[in-house]
Design a protein around this motif. Structure first.
Motif, mmCIF file in Angstrom:
data_model
loop_
_atom_site.group_PDB
_atom_site.id
_atom_site.type_symbol
_atom_site.label_atom_id
_atom_site.label_comp_id
_atom_site.label_asym_id
_atom_site.label_seq_id
_atom_site.Cartn_x
_atom_site.Cartn_y
_atom_site.Cartn_z
ATOM 1 N N THR A 1 0.847 -1.198 0.000
ATOM 2 C CA THR A 1 0.000 0.000 0.000
ATOM 3 C C THR A 1 0.880 1.246 0.000
ATOM 4 N N ALA A 2 0.253 2.378 -0.287
ATOM 5 C CA ALA A 2 0.975 3.650 -0.228
ATOM 6 C C ALA A 2 1.470 3.916 1.194
ATOM 7 N N GLN A 3 0.647 3.592 2.198
ATOM 8 C CA GLN A 3 1.081 3.807 3.580
ATOM 9 C C GLN A 3 2.286 2.933 3.926
ATOM 10 N N ALA A 4 2.298 1.698 3.456
ATOM 11 C CA ALA A 4 3.452 0.821 3.709
ATOM 12 C C ALA A 4 4.703 1.384 3.049
ATOM 13 N N LEU A 5 4.548 1.967 1.852
ATOM 14 C CA LEU A 5 5.705 2.591 1.197
ATOM 15 C C LEU A 5 6.160 3.802 2.005
ATOM 16 N N MET A 6 5.213 4.613 2.492
ATOM 17 C CA MET A 6 5.570 5.775 3.310
ATOM 18 C C MET A 6 6.346 5.331 4.541
ATOM 19 N N ARG A 7 5.874 4.287 5.202
ATOM 20 C CA ARG A 7 6.554 3.778 6.391
ATOM 21 C C ARG A 7 7.962 3.272 6.050
ATOM 22 N N SER A 8 8.090 2.569 4.923
ATOM 23 C CA SER A 8 9.408 2.051 4.537
ATOM 24 C C SER A 8 10.363 3.189 4.182
ATOM 25 N N SER B 1 -3.506 10.439 8.240
ATOM 26 C CA SER B 1 -4.604 9.975 7.389
ATOM 27 C C SER B 1 -4.056 9.405 6.092
ATOM 28 N N THR B 2 -4.883 8.607 5.462
ATOM 29 C CA THR B 2 -4.585 8.104 4.118
ATOM 30 C C THR B 2 -5.830 8.289 3.274
ATOM 31 N N ASP B 3 -5.624 8.524 1.999
ATOM 32 C CA ASP B 3 -6.718 8.629 1.044
ATOM 33 C C ASP B 3 -6.357 7.748 -0.143
ATOM 34 N N GLU B 4 -7.133 6.718 -0.339
ATOM 35 C CA GLU B 4 -6.843 5.692 -1.332
ATOM 36 C C GLU B 4 -5.472 5.088 -1.046
ATOM 37 N N GLY B 5 -4.763 4.632 -2.061
ATOM 38 C CA GLY B 5 -3.455 4.028 -1.835
ATOM 39 C C GLY B 5 -3.514 2.605 -1.332
ATOM 40 N N GLY B 6 -4.659 1.946 -1.519
ATOM 41 C CA GLY B 6 -4.832 0.578 -1.046
ATOM 42 C C GLY B 6 -4.337 -0.464 -2.034
ATOM 43 N N LEU B 7 -4.623 -1.697 -1.728
ATOM 44 C CA LEU B 7 -4.144 -2.829 -2.531
ATOM 45 C C LEU B 7 -4.550 -2.750 -3.996
ATOM 46 N N PHE B 8 -5.730 -2.206 -4.276
ATOM 47 C CA PHE B 8 -6.231 -2.199 -5.654
ATOM 48 C C PHE B 8 -6.263 -0.806 -6.270
ATOM 49 N N ASP B 9 -5.719 0.195 -5.567
ATOM 50 C CA ASP B 9 -5.681 1.564 -6.080
ATOM 51 C C ASP B 9 -4.439 1.799 -6.932
ATOM 52 N N GLN B 10 -4.498 2.837 -7.744
ATOM 53 C CA GLN B 10 -3.363 3.226 -8.578
ATOM 54 C C GLN B 10 -2.649 4.460 -8.043
ATOM 55 N N SER B 11 -3.292 5.171 -7.121
ATOM 56 C CA SER B 11 -2.679 6.355 -6.522
ATOM 57 C C SER B 11 -3.260 6.539 -5.130
ATOM 58 N N GLY B 12 -2.628 7.411 -4.370
ATOM 59 C CA GLY B 12 -3.106 7.689 -3.031
ATOM 60 C C GLY B 12 -2.261 8.745 -2.354
#
Length: 129
Positions: A33-40, A81-92
């Motif tokens: 996810t986008a959040q996982a990338l942010m954390r990494s 917060s997060t907006d989109e960026g999930g497993l099936f999203d293309q952006s977030g």
């Protein structure tokens, strides 16, 4: 700064580094996810891994090279917060506060970061402070 796989992950997930951000930073697996990338990416700043930071940056916005300030220590990440960026999203987007210490003084950076998929994996595009 070196970090052991058994140390608590700097991203604040509560997991150990070896089963949280380390496999993503070492490119053993992609951030789901986008959040996982942010954390990494936060963890990569903590351990000083410029190669991963450049790899995880969108090609159109990535700098040619990257040097980290050795006097700056990233200490804590808060995901607001997060907006989109999930497993099936293309952006977030991910809004966060990153706390640091520089030259004896504490500080923080609040940012809303944009992410998108590039060649099947999440990449950081840019951020608004």
């Amino acid at each position: 700064m070196s970090r052991l796989s058994s140390d608590r992950c700097p991203c604040g997930s509560g997991m150990v580094f070896g089963s949280c951000c380390e496999p993503i930073i070492r490119r053993v697996k992609n951030a789901p996810t986008a959040q996982a990338l942010m954390r990494s990416r936060f963890s990569a700043f903590c351990v000083g891994d410029c190669d991963y930071l450049l790899y995880s940056w969108a090609p159109e916005t990535a700098p040619v090279d990257l040097e980290l300030d050795e006097d700056l220590r990233w200490e804590r990440l808060e995901i607001l917060s997060t907006d989109e960026g999930g497993l099936f999203d293309q952006s977030g987007t991910v809004t966060f506060v990153a706390h640091y210490r520089a030259r004896g003084s504490a500080g923080f950076q609040r940012e809303c970061s944009s992410f998108r998929r590039h060649e099947g994996r999440w990449v950081y595009v840019d951020g608004e402070l």
